[in-house]
Design a protein around this motif. Structure first.
Motif, PDB file in Angstrom:
ATOM      1  N   LEU A 100       0.831  -1.207   0.000  1.00 37.31           N
ATOM      2  CA  LEU A 100       0.000   0.000   0.000  1.00 37.31           C
ATOM      3  C   LEU A 100       0.862   1.252   0.000  1.00 37.31           C
ATOM      4  O   LEU A 100       0.676   2.159  -0.821  1.00 37.31           O
ATOM      5  CB  LEU A 100      -0.928   0.007   1.218  1.00 37.31           C
ATOM      6  N   ALA A 101       1.824   1.308   0.924  1.00 38.62           N
ATOM      7  CA  ALA A 101       2.625   2.522   1.083  1.00 38.62           C
ATOM      8  C   ALA A 101       3.438   2.828  -0.164  1.00 38.62           C
ATOM      9  O   ALA A 101       3.504   3.981  -0.614  1.00 38.62           O
ATOM     10  CB  ALA A 101       3.531   2.382   2.305  1.00 38.62           C
ATOM     11  N   VAL A 102       4.076   1.819  -0.736  1.00 33.65           N
ATOM     12  CA  VAL A 102       4.939   2.068  -1.888  1.00 33.65           C
ATOM     13  C   VAL A 102       4.121   2.528  -3.089  1.00 33.65           C
ATOM     14  O   VAL A 102       4.557   3.395  -3.868  1.00 33.65           O
ATOM     15  CB  VAL A 102       5.786   0.827  -2.228  1.00 33.65           C
ATOM     16  N   THR A 103       2.926   1.983  -3.262  1.00 33.19           N
ATOM     17  CA  THR A 103       2.083   2.370  -4.396  1.00 33.19           C
ATOM     18  C   THR A 103       1.631   3.819  -4.258  1.00 33.19           C
ATOM     19  O   THR A 103       1.677   4.595  -5.229  1.00 33.19           O
ATOM     20  CB  THR A 103       0.864   1.444  -4.499  1.00 33.19           C
ATOM     21  N   ALA A 163       3.052   7.102  -6.622  1.00 36.49           N
ATOM     22  CA  ALA A 163       2.122   7.976  -7.334  1.00 36.49           C
ATOM     23  C   ALA A 163       2.321   9.435  -6.920  1.00 36.49           C
ATOM     24  O   ALA A 163       2.386  10.328  -7.772  1.00 36.49           O
ATOM     25  CB  ALA A 163       0.688   7.540  -7.076  1.00 36.49           C
ATOM     26  N   GLU A 164       2.419   9.688  -5.620  1.00 37.39           N
ATOM     27  CA  GLU A 164       2.528  11.067  -5.150  1.00 37.39           C
ATOM     28  C   GLU A 164       3.874  11.694  -5.533  1.00 37.39           C
ATOM     29  O   GLU A 164       3.952  12.907  -5.751  1.00 37.39           O
ATOM     30  CB  GLU A 164       2.321  11.130  -3.645  1.00 37.39           C
ATOM     31  N   GLN A 165       4.916  10.873  -5.618  1.00 37.70           N
ATOM     32  CA  GLN A 165       6.220  11.399  -6.031  1.00 37.70           C
ATOM     33  C   GLN A 165       6.391  11.393  -7.547  1.00 37.70           C
ATOM     34  O   GLN A 165       7.442  11.756  -8.048  1.00 37.70           O
ATOM     35  CB  GLN A 165       7.340  10.595  -5.369  1.00 37.70           C
ATOM     36  N   GLN A 166       5.352  10.970  -8.248  1.00 32.59           N
ATOM     37  CA  GLN A 166       5.342  10.938  -9.716  1.00 32.59           C
ATOM     38  C   GLN A 166       6.502  10.108 -10.269  1.00 32.59           C
ATOM     39  O   GLN A 166       7.183  10.505 -11.216  1.00 32.59           O
ATOM     40  CB  GLN A 166       5.360  12.365 -10.276  1.00 32.59           C
ATOM     41  N   ILE A 167       6.695   8.944  -9.655  1.00 29.92           N
ATOM     42  CA  ILE A 167       7.742   8.039 -10.119  1.00 29.92           C
ATOM     43  C   ILE A 167       7.344   7.474 -11.485  1.00 29.92           C
ATOM     44  O   ILE A 167       6.288   6.862 -11.634  1.00 29.92           O
ATOM     45  CB  ILE A 167       7.955   6.889  -9.111  1.00 29.92           C
ATOM     46  N   SER A 168       8.196   7.682 -12.466  1.00 25.58           N
ATOM     47  CA  SER A 168       7.899   7.201 -13.823  1.00 25.58           C
ATOM     48  C   SER A 168       8.589   5.879 -14.127  1.00 25.58           C
ATOM     49  O   SER A 168       8.124   5.115 -14.976  1.00 25.58           O
ATOM     50  CB  SER A 168       8.337   8.240 -14.861  1.00 25.58           C
ATOM     51  N   HIS A 169       9.730   5.615 -13.450  1.00 25.75           N
ATOM     52  CA  HIS A 169      10.505   4.401 -13.694  1.00 25.75           C
ATOM     53  C   HIS A 169      10.976   3.820 -12.362  1.00 25.75           C
ATOM     54  O   HIS A 169      11.528   4.544 -11.532  1.00 25.75           O
ATOM     55  CB  HIS A 169      11.730   4.688 -14.569  1.00 25.75           C
ATOM     56  N   PRO A 188      -1.188   6.388 -12.332  1.00 26.38           N
ATOM     57  CA  PRO A 188      -0.421   5.999 -13.519  1.00 26.38           C
ATOM     58  C   PRO A 188       0.502   4.826 -13.198  1.00 26.38           C
ATOM     59  O   PRO A 188       0.906   4.636 -12.051  1.00 26.38           O
ATOM     60  CB  PRO A 188       0.375   7.266 -13.857  1.00 26.38           C
ATOM     61  N   GLN A 189       0.849   4.067 -14.207  1.00 27.50           N
ATOM     62  CA  GLN A 189       1.721   2.900 -14.023  1.00 27.50           C
ATOM     63  C   GLN A 189       3.142   3.247 -14.443  1.00 27.50           C
ATOM     64  O   GLN A 189       3.378   3.609 -15.594  1.00 27.50           O
ATOM     65  CB  GLN A 189       1.220   1.724 -14.866  1.00 27.50           C
ATOM     66  N   PRO A 190       4.106   3.123 -13.521  1.00 24.04           N
ATOM     67  CA  PRO A 190       5.507   3.341 -13.911  1.00 24.04           C
ATOM     68  C   PRO A 190       6.000   2.212 -14.816  1.00 24.04           C
ATOM     69  O   PRO A 190       5.375   1.150 -14.917  1.00 24.04           O
ATOM     70  CB  PRO A 190       6.256   3.317 -12.572  1.00 24.04           C
ATOM     71  N   GLU A 191       7.133   2.443 -15.434  1.00 22.02           N
ATOM     72  CA  GLU A 191       7.836   1.363 -16.117  1.00 22.02           C
ATOM     73  C   GLU A 191       8.714   0.664 -15.089  1.00 22.02           C
ATOM     74  O   GLU A 191       9.287   1.306 -14.210  1.00 22.02           O
ATOM     75  CB  GLU A 191       8.685   1.906 -17.270  1.00 22.02           C
ATOM     76  N   TYR A 192       8.844  -0.654 -15.224  1.00 27.58           N
ATOM     77  CA  TYR A 192       9.587  -1.442 -14.245  1.00 27.58           C
ATOM     78  C   TYR A 192      10.787  -2.124 -14.894  1.00 27.58           C
ATOM     79  O   TYR A 192      10.725  -2.572 -16.047  1.00 27.58           O
ATOM     80  CB  TYR A 192       8.685  -2.501 -13.609  1.00 27.58           C
TER      81      TYR A 192
END
Length: 291
Positions: free
Chosen positions: A171-174, A178-184, A208-212
């Motif tokens: 939960l926390a990481v998701t 999102a709040e930090q706008q992590i894209s990758h 949004p879904q980051p790239e992994y």
């Protein structure tokens, strides 16, 4: 979209070589894309945390030449945000309370895989309850290193709030990504199984879904991941360059011999300029010589 990556260690002890691999790969990928690189301390589990570990981690990163953007985030300071999202998921019937113990699950199913019992049976309010997220079992994603990953038949309803009263990692990481706008997201393959759970939460919360990209983890001769639990040696803050070169070799970046005489800054600058994520072996783990 501005590339934004992150390194998110848990303060359960000093950084070790496995930590360095994750920090280095995420840092290089961000800087090679002229992107931002953030630090998040994932201090969600007080019983496992070591006093002073957060400060030690940040000092070690500085000694190894890593420079991050913006302030460091601490998950322990974000409980009100997590609580609000948790209540939202419950209200929308995307999560439910579960009073099942591990022993009860094993007794019913013969395994530790949760069978969804509390979906259709009210949780016992006289017991400590976890909160589980509904999982749709239809998640696949394209990993930048490992290729197509299909988890469609391996997911069960997972815990997002623990029975002992702590918020769960998923939960926390998701929420924070999102709040930090992590894209990758570039991290170790030990977290590969977490990705479909985070994709599920991203879907439910309209994030949004980051790239992994999941790099191989370093393992010892017994095939165990280097970690605090397997007594991995702490990084030597006084000799960063040899360890950076070892990490670059592990990631198959082929650093030249002359880098052994370089400064930490020169080593990282070379690595950014020559970063090639496609050269990283598409493996879950690689045995580290001498371990």
């Amino acid at each position: 979209m501005v590339y934004t990556g992150r390194f998110a260690p848990s303060p359960t002890g000093p950084l070790h070589f496995g930590s360095l691999l994750a920090a280095l790969a995420s840092f290089l990928d961000a800087r090679a894309h002229q992107g931002r690189w953030l630090i998040r301390i994932e201090d969600l589990d007080p019983p496992r945390e070591i006093v002073g570990a957060s400060d030690s981690i940040l000092r070690t990163l500085e000694q190894f030449g890593f420079e991050w953007d913006g302030p460091v985030w601490y998950q322990s300071q974000r409980h009100p945000v997590y609580h609000e999202i948790l209540e939202q998921l419950l209200h929308q019937n995307n999560a439910y309370r579960c009073s099942c113990s591990r022993q009860e699950i094993i007794k019913r199913t013969g395994s530790s895989v949760y069978d969804g019992y509390c979906r259709t049976h009210s949780a016992d309010r006289n017991k400590a309850c976890a909160i589980r997220c509904h999982c749709s079992n239809h998640y696949a994603f394209q990993d930048r290193i490992l290729g197509l990953q299909d988890f469609s038949s391996r997911q069960d309803d997972f815990v997002i709030f623990r029975r002992d009263g702590y918020f769960a990692y998923q939960l926390a990481v998701t929420i924070d990504d999102a709040e930090q706008q992590i894209s990758h997201v570039v991290r170790g393959s030990d977290l590969l199984d977490s990705t479909p759970k985070q994709l599920q939460l991203q879907h439910l919360l309209n994030y949004p879904q980051p790239e992994y990209a999941h790099i191989p983890v370093a393992t010892n001769s017994q095939g165990q991941k280097l970690s605090k639990q397997t007594f991995a040696d702490a990084l030597n803050d006084q000799q960063p360059v040899p360890q950076l070169i070892q990490a670059l070799n592990f990631l198959n970046q082929q650093p030249p011999a002359e880098l052994t005489e370089a400064t930490t800054s020169e080593c990282l600058n070379w690595a950014v300029q020559h970063w090639n994520i496609t050269a990283i072996p598409a493996q879950l783990g690689i045995t580290l010589e001498g371990h």
